[in-house]
Design a protein around this motif. Structure first.
Motif, short mmCIF file in Angstrom:
data_model
loop_
_atom_site.label_atom_id
_atom_site.label_comp_id
_atom_site.label_asym_id
_atom_site.label_seq_id
_atom_site.Cartn_x
_atom_site.Cartn_y
_atom_site.Cartn_z
N VAL A 145 -11.00 35.58 -19.03
CA VAL A 145 -11.26 36.28 -20.49
C VAL A 145 -10.11 37.06 -21.28
O VAL A 145 -9.82 36.80 -22.36
CB VAL A 145 -12.68 37.21 -20.56
N LEU A 165 -7.82 35.29 -23.43
CA LEU A 165 -8.23 35.13 -24.97
C LEU A 165 -7.86 36.33 -25.71
O LEU A 165 -7.53 36.71 -26.50
CB LEU A 165 -9.75 34.79 -25.16
N LEU A 212 -5.63 37.64 -28.74
CA LEU A 212 -5.98 38.16 -29.98
C LEU A 212 -5.63 39.45 -30.19
O LEU A 212 -5.89 39.90 -31.36
CB LEU A 212 -7.56 38.34 -29.81
N TYR A 225 -3.55 23.66 -23.01
CA TYR A 225 -3.93 24.33 -22.06
C TYR A 225 -3.45 23.65 -20.67
O TYR A 225 -3.81 24.13 -19.47
CB TYR A 225 -5.53 24.53 -21.74
N ILE A 230 -6.55 28.15 -23.81
CA ILE A 230 -7.68 28.33 -23.45
C ILE A 230 -8.30 26.74 -23.53
O ILE A 230 -8.83 26.44 -22.53
CB ILE A 230 -8.67 29.05 -24.19
N PRO A 281 -10.90 30.11 -32.21
CA PRO A 281 -10.68 30.74 -30.76
C PRO A 281 -9.66 29.95 -30.11
O PRO A 281 -8.84 30.61 -29.36
CB PRO A 281 -11.92 31.15 -30.08
N TYR A 282 -9.75 28.61 -30.35
CA TYR A 282 -8.75 27.66 -29.59
C TYR A 282 -7.47 27.57 -30.64
O TYR A 282 -6.38 27.51 -29.87
CB TYR A 282 -9.37 26.42 -29.46
N SER A 326 -5.43 30.73 -29.98
CA SER A 326 -5.04 30.97 -28.68
C SER A 326 -3.72 29.95 -28.29
O SER A 326 -2.86 30.23 -27.82
CB SER A 326 -5.89 31.22 -27.75
N SER A 352 -13.26 32.26 -16.48
CA SER A 352 -13.43 31.04 -17.31
C SER A 352 -14.76 30.35 -16.69
O SER A 352 -14.60 30.20 -15.47
CB SER A 352 -12.35 30.28 -17.88
N SER A 390 -12.83 25.20 -20.85
CA SER A 390 -13.33 26.60 -21.26
C SER A 390 -14.06 26.42 -22.49
O SER A 390 -13.48 26.41 -23.60
CB SER A 390 -12.18 27.56 -21.46
N PRO A 433 -15.20 31.22 -25.09
CA PRO A 433 -15.40 31.97 -26.26
C PRO A 433 -16.49 31.67 -27.07
O PRO A 433 -17.04 32.69 -27.80
CB PRO A 433 -14.09 31.37 -27.12
#
Lengths: 363, 363
Positions: A23, A26, A30, A205, A211, A242-243, A246, B39, B239, B242
């Motif tokens: 985690v 991420l 962020l 990734y 991620i 979120p993807y 990141s 993850s 993953s 999130p």
């Protein structure tokens, strides 16, 4: 005694990767992100469109579309080419991701008929392409060919394949899951490599270390149609940010590192190739990756590598897969972690590994 | 003058929703999260499996599988039932999500043949089900039926439909995108409602207010097969955490609020139904949602609502869609925001809206 993967995880430094997939990856991405940044909404909004424009420019294509996965992006790319060209027959390598990792999605969902080009132990050549069945109207090339250690054709041959496909009206799609990783070897920009292809997928990734997430780039029509298929596949999420955030964060951070990863891969491979019973594929890496082949039964090698990792504190391999009765292999992908490995200690560890393998093979 | 959506966004409080879809939603969910949490890896690992077990228990099914989207989860559920039952014909409501929001993915990817049951302006009834073509071997029910304001059959009728399908060997799938939102009306647990169905999908970004994500629950075989199809669709991401972590976070937080949302929806709907030219569908909500119908041309209503929002500082509607020459509507979903709306001022705002609409209709 600790297992191979445990000794890798517990090592004080690792030759492969950019750290654990946790985690924290991420959270780091962020940090400093403005909470007020609005979500993308079903593929629309600045958060997604800005990143799509950025990648379209970087890859030199009219348009780019963000996808949750490369599996989705590539099936869709091939489907669009198949519909456009009016042929269900597409060609790719026998160890193509679509052939071995996607539970036959291309056949089951899109009813396409793949032709396997070349053989499992080598790259697709210009000759293979020239000898394709005439109904093949779309060819996928993976650069580098991951399942054989990350090999690459010479750039001149790549240009010839591209010219041939263009001449014959065959759509050429790039599986560029590791496109950024090969630019230092080719000494080309992403745009220059992509100019040889009609469409391209890149991943965020692999070497980039994000991620999840992928981008499909090509002409504006292909992009537009791919959004319709993305909706059909269930990939047009209300929020992909979120993807996206990141991916963007780690792309900026890791792109400048690719040349270094490549040099380090060559350095590490050379150390291994000096040892008895160890070889790398390719012998001289052409990206940040290579496969490490050990001449020993998998269980023996696991015990030996685990022992060396525990003693030296250097993580060399997280797993080994059997490749023969007395042979096994692992994949090495150089990332941020390698720079923290003390090089003197690494040389000692690799030397020790070679000695132990020789010892184990004698006994 | 500010637009309808601008005045809604700039209002000091809002009757609908749980706040803007922004990056803050993710930041809040991750606060206090341990960076060391590993993850999920292609559908495996405690991060995903624990959440799947939790939902399987909650829904009273053998197993549950986390999906990036409901679009993906439901197509796959219907495909599995179709394969099991040996019939490509599935039945659902004419305004089912699969029929109107998925670019025909079910037909294009799975080659299933939907039969539309009932009509656009009402729920599917037991009679509709009893009169289905004999080759329908799978029926999807959406509870509540979102596109007609979130209506529900009586629980007794639902039980009869379930019993009929069981008797006839027809698989019954629940589109439970808003399942948690209807439990206070039915006065049932999720497990009790799901016991009437063979498989169920729930969403984490409707009333739950997460970022994205869905769960498909059913028997262990269905779960296992759905993972294969998830891979084929390109939804088996390396993953998904999130979405998993945020779904789990907001589920714990919002489940206890559903009864309150339901009561508040009834309260707000009653205010509107007291006004000239305004009605809600359903008249008495049976969940946190209803549709607000205004008797005025869309452009007129937009101007009127925007004006009321700007003057009162209360956000009533973010958008309006045309439903006829002199009629338009919006969807209201009660969430956390409603509790911050001063109720005296709300009554005044709704009254003002009614007066202004009457005025606009006269002039």
């Amino acid at each position: 005694m600790e297992s191979l993967s445990e000794t890798f995880q517990n090592a004080s430094c690792r030759t492969s990767g950019s750290g654990p997939r946790s985690v924290q990856v991420l959270l780091d991405a962020l940090q400093g992100e403005d909470g007020g940044t609005p979500s993308d909404m079903y593929g629309k909004g600045e958060t997604i469109e800005r990143f799509e424009r950025k990648l379209a420019r970087m890859l030199g294509k009219e348009a780019a579309v963000f996808f949750p996965s490369g599996t989705m992006a590539q099936q869709i790319a091939l489907r669009i080419w198949s519909d456009r060209k009016g042929s269900k027959v597409v060609a790719y390598h026998p160890l193509c991701h679509l052939e071995i990792h996607e539970q036959d999605g291309l056949r089951e969902l899109h009813h396409l008929e793949p032709v396997l080009l070349g053989t499992e132990d080598r790259l697709i050549t210009l000759d293979d392409v020239k000898n394709m069945p005439v109904d093949v109207r779309c060819l996928l090339l993976e650069l580098p060919q991951r399942e054989i250690g990350g090999q690459l054709p010479g750039y001149a041959e790549l240009e010839e394949i591209s010219a041939y496909c263009r001449e014959k009206g065959i759509a050429l799609h790039l599986d560029g899951a590791r496109l950024f990783e090969i630019l230092p070897f080719y000494q080309k920009t992403a745009e220059e490599v992509c100019a040889l292809f009609d469409s391209v997928y890149v991943s965020f990734y692999k070497g980039v270390g994000g991620i999840a997430g992928a981008m499909l780039a090509g002409d504006a029509d292909l992009a537009q149609q791919s959004k319709v298929w993305k909706r059909r596949h269930g990939g047009d999420l209300i929020s992909l940010y979120p993807y996206i955030l990141s991916s963007d964060y780690y792309l900026d951070r890791r792109l400048p590192q690719m040349a270094r990863y490549y040099e380090e891969a060559k350095e590490l491979a050379a150390l291994y190739n000096d040892c008895f019973g160890i070889r790398t594929l390719p012998e001289v890496p052409v990206s940040n990756m290579f496969h490490l082949h050990l001449s020993a039964p998998r269980e023996t090698a696991e015990r030996v590598v685990a022992g060396v990792q525990a003693e030296t504190g250097i993580g060399l391999a997280a797993y080994l897969r059997e490749t023969g009765e007395s042979a096994c292999a692992t994949e090495i992908s150089i990332g941020d972690s390698y720079r923290d490995v003390p090089k003197d200690e690494l040389r000692e560890a690799v030397k020790l590994l070679g000695e132990r393998l020789a010892q184990a093979n004698r006994s």
